[in-house]
Design a protein around this motif. Structure first.
Motif, short mmCIF file in Angstrom:
data_model
loop_
_atom_site.label_atom_id
_atom_site.label_comp_id
_atom_site.label_asym_id
_atom_site.label_seq_id
_atom_site.Cartn_x
_atom_site.Cartn_y
_atom_site.Cartn_z
N SER A 242 6.24 -26.01 -23.07
CA SER A 242 7.33 -25.34 -23.78
C SER A 242 8.59 -26.21 -23.76
CB SER A 242 7.64 -23.98 -23.15
OG SER A 242 8.16 -24.14 -21.84
N PRO A 243 9.35 -26.25 -24.85
CA PRO A 243 10.57 -27.06 -24.89
C PRO A 243 11.57 -26.69 -23.80
CG PRO A 243 9.96 -26.32 -27.10
CD PRO A 243 9.07 -25.60 -26.14
N GLU A 244 11.66 -25.40 -23.48
CA GLU A 244 12.61 -24.96 -22.46
C GLU A 244 12.24 -25.52 -21.09
OE1 GLU A 244 12.37 -22.37 -25.92
OE2 GLU A 244 10.85 -22.94 -24.42
N GLN A 247 13.19 -29.18 -20.81
CA GLN A 247 14.63 -29.35 -20.59
C GLN A 247 15.00 -29.01 -19.15
OE1 GLN A 247 16.71 -30.80 -22.47
NE2 GLN A 247 15.96 -30.67 -24.57
N HIS A 264 8.82 -36.55 -27.74
CA HIS A 264 7.53 -35.85 -27.64
C HIS A 264 7.19 -35.64 -26.18
CE1 HIS A 264 5.72 -39.80 -26.76
NE2 HIS A 264 6.35 -40.25 -27.82
N THR A 265 6.27 -34.72 -25.94
CA THR A 265 5.78 -34.46 -24.58
C THR A 265 4.26 -34.54 -24.59
OG1 THR A 265 5.71 -32.07 -24.97
CG2 THR A 265 7.72 -32.96 -24.00
#
Length: 395
Positions: A242-244, A247, A264-265
């Motif tokens: 998840s982007p959160e 971060q 990217h991840t």
């Protein structure tokens, strides 16, 4: 069915194409069968160690690789309490290598450099969308089943090199076990264009931060930084991607910065496995088909390239008839034992060091960095020069 004198290589990754380049350089004809529709564009491995660069220089491909990469002459270790613990400079082993630095460059750059160099050579041919699915052999040849255009065909060759990755169909067909284990935790790689040099004083292109709960390391490649984190077994894939969550992890790298541009991840499981044999008859395993390990220390692709050079140097002589076929047994003896003794052991230790809860690793690093003789020996080990010397000792 006619037996081809060309050496067949299954897989056109960096390891397979290095094997092809060394054979072609010595006049041995090669056919490469790649399962994908083209050369892979995946970044994946991106660290080239000093002796690997020496090998690539002998193949005539190191200069364009360096031109597209980033030279990393130093690396360092940190922790949250002490900050910078120790820094190491590959200049300390300049007497041992022509390239006293790590090169940070995506492996996909190397495969294209080699392909472009070989494509016009009559001793080189490559076919895409042509995975090798099955292998049988007799005393004189290897028969492979190749999947092409929705159907299967068989071909016969004198020799087969399986460089077709961790899920190798060559290895499976040969009935060779892939012993080892999978770590319960996973690794998340977050790529960002953020300029960490502006935020972290005295930073090197490769920087490891030890922490028993959430270690990470920073690795600079052209235009991006890769930041790798350990993801605990209880943290789901959905959460990790998840982007959160990315971060939140990145906010731990530099205090006060909690929002990053993320290119990217990538989340992946980490394995430690070594094939039960690297040779079976006229077929060989190299690279990920033969061994996989966690990426701390950048030993996977480099070890695979060392496999390729070791094997092909012997196969050239056997193909020419200047050495007996028993010469090829030395490949299995040297590379398999060295993989178990050095690559697997060192990569496992690298992970445990970053997770250590006490000060033993910190104090060891400081003692090593303060002593030129210990530094020299340590750099021989982490650069993989030590493992190559050990292989030579095995006869």
């Amino acid at each position: 069915m006619t037996i081809s004198d060309r050496v067949l290589i299954a897989g056109a990754g960096p390891v397979g194409l290095v094997a092809a380049a060394n054979l072609v350089r010595h006049g041995v004809p090669v056919t490469v069968l790649e399962g994908g529709p083209d050369l892979s564009t995946e970044s994946r491995a991106s660290t080239f160690h000093p002796p690997t660069l020496d090998m690539l220089a002998d193949l005539g491909v190191v200069e364009p690789l360096i031109a597209q990469g980033l030279i990393a002459p130093k690396f360092q270790y940190r922790n949250r309490r002490d900050g910078l613990i120790a820094q190491f400079d590959f200049g300390a082993i300049a007497d041992e290598t022509r390239h006293p630095f790590r090169l940070q460059c995506e492996q996909s750059k190397l495969t294209r450099i080699i392909h472009d160099r070989l494509r016009a050579d009559p001793n080189f041919e490559i076919a895409f969308s042509s995975p090798v699915r099955a292998v049988t052999q007799d005393r004189d040849s290897v028969t492979v089943t190749v999947e092409r255009d929705g159907s299967s065909e068989t071909q016969r060759y004198r020799w087969l090199i399986g460089a077709d990755g961790a899920r190798s169909d060559v290895r499976r067909s040969l009935g060779i076990e892939f012993d080892g284990f999978t770590w319960p935790d996973r690794y998340l790689v977050v790529s960002t264009p953020f300029d960490f040099y502006s935020a972290i004083p005295n930073l090197d292109p490769v920087s490891y931060l030890a922490d028993p709960v959430r270690w990470h390391f920073l690795l600079q490649i052209p235009k991006l930084w890769r930041v790798m984190f350990r993801i605990a077994a209880e943290e789901s894939d959905e959460l990790a991607l998840s982007p959160e969550f990315a971060q939140t992890l990145m906010a731990q790298v530099v205090p006060g910065i909690d929002s990053y541009e993320i290119a990217h991840t990538t989340l992946y499981r980490v394995h430690q496995r070594v094939a039960g044999a690297f040779r079976r008859g006229r077929a060989f395993l190299i690279g990920d088909a033969a061994h996989v390990n966690n990426p701390l220390g950048g030993m996977g692709m480099n070890g695979g390239i060392h496999d390729a050079i070791n094997l092909t140097a012997r196969l050239i002589e056997v193909w020419r008839g200047t050495r007996p076929e028993t010469e090829l047994d030395r490949f299995d003896l040297q590379r398999r034992l060295v993989t178990k003794e050095h690559v697997e052991r060192q990569s496992i230790q690298n992970k445990r060091n970053l997770e250590a809860a006490d000060n033993e690793f910190r104090d060891l690093l400081r003692r090593t960095a303060a002593d030129p003789a210990l530094t020299h020996d340590y750099l021989l080990k982490v650069s993989m020069i030590g493992s190559l010397r050990r292989a030579e000792q095995l006869g």
